[in-house]
Write an enzyme that holds these catalytic residues in place. Structure first.
Site, short mmCIF file in Angstrom:
data_model
loop_
_atom_site.label_atom_id
_atom_site.label_comp_id
_atom_site.label_asym_id
_atom_site.label_seq_id
_atom_site.Cartn_x
_atom_site.Cartn_y
_atom_site.Cartn_z
N LYS A 1 -20.60 8.84 12.97
CA LYS A 1 -19.74 8.36 11.89
C LYS A 1 -18.81 7.25 12.36
O LYS A 1 -18.19 7.34 13.42
CB LYS A 1 -18.92 9.54 11.37
CG LYS A 1 -17.90 9.19 10.28
CD LYS A 1 -17.21 10.44 9.79
CE LYS A 1 -16.03 10.16 8.89
NZ LYS A 1 -15.39 11.41 8.40
N TYR B 1 -13.84 14.10 12.19
CA TYR B 1 -12.58 14.36 11.51
C TYR B 1 -12.68 13.85 10.07
O TYR B 1 -13.44 12.94 9.76
CB TYR B 1 -11.37 13.78 12.25
CG TYR B 1 -11.33 12.30 12.57
CD1 TYR B 1 -11.21 11.34 11.58
CD2 TYR B 1 -11.34 11.86 13.89
CE1 TYR B 1 -11.13 9.98 11.88
CE2 TYR B 1 -11.25 10.51 14.21
CZ TYR B 1 -11.15 9.58 13.20
OH TYR B 1 -11.07 8.23 13.51
N CYS B 2 -11.97 14.54 9.18
CA CYS B 2 -12.00 14.26 7.74
C CYS B 2 -13.43 14.15 7.21
O CYS B 2 -13.81 13.13 6.63
CB CYS B 2 -11.21 12.99 7.42
SG CYS B 2 -10.84 12.79 5.65
N PRO B 3 -14.25 15.21 7.40
CA PRO B 3 -15.63 15.13 6.92
C PRO B 3 -15.71 15.11 5.39
O PRO B 3 -14.89 15.72 4.70
CB PRO B 3 -16.26 16.42 7.48
CG PRO B 3 -15.11 17.37 7.64
CD PRO B 3 -13.93 16.51 8.01
N LEU C 1 -8.56 14.90 5.01
CA LEU C 1 -7.79 15.45 6.12
C LEU C 1 -7.40 14.32 7.08
O LEU C 1 -7.54 13.15 6.75
CB LEU C 1 -8.62 16.52 6.82
CG LEU C 1 -8.91 17.79 6.00
CD1 LEU C 1 -9.97 18.65 6.69
CD2 LEU C 1 -7.65 18.59 5.76
#
Length: 282
Positions: free
Chosen positions: A164, A151-153, A93
């Site tokens: 992260k 975001y974008c896991p 994502l």
């Protein structure tokens, strides 16, 4: 030697450094280059290749992001914040790229046995751990597991103390595998996360969606400089990258696209541009 180490221990590595090309170097060019390298490395035209690259103020969307119910409002918000945006051709994502984010790609030939997906992820994870081994020894252990509120896991989110700083994706084409990672090196990880959080809020407007988008908590994201407590730069990380690749053995050569690859790039770049346009207009 485990399988991830075997992937990193290539007889020859070509290094392509594109970190200094500046704001005119667009993210669509990067994805066209990685497709080109997949094709040339996968078919034996070129050796295993490691590429480093930086883009200025760009949001890289995933294919699923194009299904957001109010995407146009989200994209307008990104424009107002001074970001350009593209849709990438690998998984995941939305992520933020800027001059404080170092992107690395390892392009490997699949050969006969093929490269299982997790093996590619493990190779990149091993390389990053090697790059920052001195900090790990000082107590800053790098871990790989999903940070769900980032975001974008993904299952190979890289973090220190639960925050992260990097995410990994893969692209496969013509018997070549491109393992890509973004490393948030400098700046505020939370501020980058705020941009994506606001993008989703304006693109969803509270509507229920079939696709699950992350409920972003900016406090779970940070840059390496923040996490390590030192002013580490993109250039510092690039040197660590080159040193670590060398430590796994094999010959290291600096290079760019070859005369055989340049026409391939023209074709793959056109495909990326066309596909990106289609994704953002349908």
């Amino acid at each position: 030697m485990n399988e991830a180490q075997q992937l990193l221990r290539q007889a020859q590595w070509r290094i392509i450094d594109q970190t200094g090309l500046g704001p005119q170097f667009g993210a669509l060019q990067s994805f066209g280059i990685d497709d080109t390298l997949c094709a040339s490395v996968g078919t034996g035209l070129a050796p295993a290749t490691a590429r480093a690259w930086v883009h200025h103020k760009t949001i890289v969307l995933g294919i699923q992001d194009t299904k957001l119910p109010h995407l146009k409002d989200g994209l307008q918000f990104l424009k107002e914040q001074g970001y350009s945006y593209i849709v990438r051709n690998s998984g995941g994502l939305a992520v933020v790229l800027d001059e404080g984010v170092l992107n690395l790609t390892l392009v490997l030939p699949e050969k006969d046995r093929g490269i299982e997906i997790n093996r590619g992820y493990e190779a990149m994870f091993l390389l990053i751990k090697q790059m920052f081994a001195d900090f790990s020894e000082a107590g800053h252990e790098i871990e790989a597991y999903e940070i769900a509120e980032s975001y974008c896991p993904g299952s190979y989110d890289l973090s220190i103390a639960g925050k992260k700083f990097a995410g990994i994706s893969q692209r496969r084409l013509k018997n070549g595998v491109a393992v890509q990672i973004y490393l948030c090196v400098t700046g505020s990880g939370a501020k980058r996360a705020e941009i994506i959080k606001d993008f989703y809020e304006k693109s969803k407007k509270g509507e229920q969606t079939k696709i699950k988008y992350p409920n972003i908590n900016p406090n779970v994201m940070a840059s390496l400089s923040e996490l390590l407590g030192v002013n580490i730069s993109v250039a510092d990380c690039l040197l660590r990258f080159l040193k670590s690749i060398k430590e796994f053995g094999g010959q290291i050569n600096s290079g760019q696209l070859t005369q055989q690859e340049i026409p391939l790039f023209s074709d793959y770049y056109d495909r990326v541009v066309e596909r990106n346009h289609k994704m953002l207009t349908t």
